[in-house]
Design an enzyme around this catalytic site. Structure first.
Site, PDB file in Angstrom:
ATOM      1  N   GLU A  51       0.845  -1.205   0.000  1.00 52.00           N
ATOM      2  CA  GLU A  51       0.000   0.000   0.000  1.00 52.00           C
ATOM      3  C   GLU A  51       0.877   1.250   0.000  1.00 52.00           C
ATOM      4  OE1 GLU A  51      -1.784  -1.475   3.463  1.00 52.00           O
ATOM      5  OE2 GLU A  51      -3.784  -1.602   2.584  1.00 52.00           O
ATOM      6  N   LYS A 223      -6.501  -5.076 -23.330  1.00 54.28           N
ATOM      7  CA  LYS A 223      -7.193  -5.165 -24.620  1.00 54.28           C
ATOM      8  C   LYS A 223      -6.151  -5.041 -25.734  1.00 54.28           C
ATOM      9  CE  LYS A 223     -11.510  -3.934 -22.419  1.00 54.28           C
ATOM     10  NZ  LYS A 223     -12.623  -2.985 -22.236  1.00 54.28           N
TER      11      LYS A 223
END
Ligand code: PLP
Length: 417
Positions: A51, A223
């Site tokens: 984090e 994609k």
């Protein structure tokens, strides 16, 4: 290892590999990653909590997470010429939520593209969380298939949106980036573009780059960009702090560092000259598909294509619904999706259109000759969907193509070793 420890999952993986190898993936949002990207995904980075951001983490042990995240960021900046990049968004939908929440207050107005005209669910469709939080209004394409920029400007002046949103998942023409920026400037709106579908074509310099024109740019990485499943937000320095805070702790917890490592690998690949060859070939292949289908009597939406996909009105062209077309092509080994066309009179579950993309077959190495063969089989099947002989013939032609052009990444996955 997996074979021994979990034969059921192993078998499913093997079957999926076979399915991907033995069929043609023509869903416009899909692609095949390289072996190197697959390998990075399956690394011990998945064990690590990190984090925060490079140099500013909440937990220790970050020497190497910092290395891969910095590589991913620097490579993305180089590819797209972005001022600031956040590579932590888990996927495209979260990336959009992060972008909205970074710069909008609940109730703020967003002017985005209508879903049936090519926009995406996450651009304010009523079923989404973002539509419950923000007030989306929609612009459309005109009869010629172009976005009507005059109408867009009028809407912007009337609605006074806080944000103007460009980007799409089923629109096939080149957007006028400059016009969006000019209209937004006139009404004082923030500009955002979602390049999930076309990021790889931009990275490969096959189409213009919108990053200089927009305040915020979101994308998926899986994609046309051919990376691991994931998202990314790019922005002007002015919005850097807001985007980073909105990502963590605003919307997400710990980043998926194995994915970030794989993004770094994919971006490294996108910076190589071969990637430009791929991107340019995608455009050529899509043009061949467009022309061949048109010659076979299909109606192309938006008047044709400038990117990696076509949207075809199969119902008007051949009296076959999108759902019937999807099922028929599935039988010969071509995977596509049914899709609504602008203001589709039919239902989304059985719409008038199909969307066909050529990025994945281009990744397998197919060129104009092969795309012609594919278009012929599509025309053969959809021209007479009850003719059994046609299916046998078409299936054989597609299967031959699959054998000649193996998919990348399948031979030596970490799995098989
Ligand atoms: C695919 C897509 C998304 C969603 O990406 P996910 O990774 O599926 O969450 C968002 N916007 C556009 C324009 C897309 O095409």
């Amino acid at each position: 290892m997996l074979k021994v420890s979990d034969p059921q999952v192993f078998e499913a993986v093997e079957n999926e590999e076979q399915r991907q190898q033995n069929g043609l993936e023509m869903i416009a949002s899909e692609n095949y990653v390289s072996e190197a990207v697959l390998e990075a995904l399956g690394t011990v980075f998945t064990n690590k909590y990190s984090e925060g951001y490079p140099g500013k983490r909440y937990y220790g042990g970050q020497e190497f997470t910092d290395v891969v995240e910095t590589l991913a960021i620097e490579r993305a900046k180089k590819i797209f010429g972005a001022e600031h990049v956040n590579v932590q968004p888990h996927s495209g939908a979260p990336a959009n939520m992060i972008a909205y929440s970074a710069v909008l207050q609940p109730g703020d107005k967003v002017l985005g593209m209508d879903l049936s005209h090519g926009g995406h669910l996450t651009h304010g469709h009523p079923v989404t969380l973002s539509a419950q939080i923000y007030d989306f209004v929609r612009y459309k394409t005109d009869k010629s298939g172009e976005i009507d920029y005059k109408q867009l400007e009028e809407m912007a002046k009337k609605e006074k949106p806080k944000m103007i949103l460009a980007g799409f998942s089923a629109y096939t023409r080149q957007l006028d980036y400059k016009k969006f920026a000019e209209i937004a400037e006139k009404v004082g709106a923030i500009t955002m573009i979602d390049i999930a579908h076309i990021a790889g074509l931009i990275a490969g310099k096959a189409i213009p780059n919108p990053v200089p024109y927009f305040d915020i740019v979101t994308t998926t990485t899986h994609k046309t960009l051919r990376g691991p499943r994931g998202g990314m937000v790019m922005c002007k320095n002015k919005y850097a702090k807001a985007i980073d805070k909105a990502t963590f702790p605003g919307f997400q917890g710990g980043p998926h560092m194995n994915n970030v490592a794989a993004k770094a690998v994919a971006f490294g690949e996108a910076l190589r000259p071969e990637f430009q060859d791929y991107a340019k070939q995608v455009i050529k292949n899509a043009k061949v598909l467009e022309n061949e289908l048109r010659e076979s009597g299909f109606k192309l939406m938006f008047g044709g294509t400038d990117n990696h996909m076509v949207l075809v009105d199969v119902f008007d062209s051949k009296g076959v619904s999108g759902k019937e077309a999807e099922e028929a092509l599935d039988k010969i080994g071509i995977t596509i999706n049914k899709n609504v066309i602008p203001d589709d009179p039919r239902s989304p579950m059985d719409p008038s259109g199909i969307r066909v993309g050529v990025a994945a077959v281009t990744t397998r190495g197919m060129k104009e000759t092969e795309v012609k063969i594919i278009a012929e089989q599509i025309a053969l099947i959809l021209g007479d969907i009850r003719n059994k002989d046609n299916y046998t013939k078409a299936k054989k032609a597609i299967s031959e193509l699959c054998d000649r052009f193996p998919m990348p990444g399948i031979k030596e996955t970490a799995m098989a070793k």
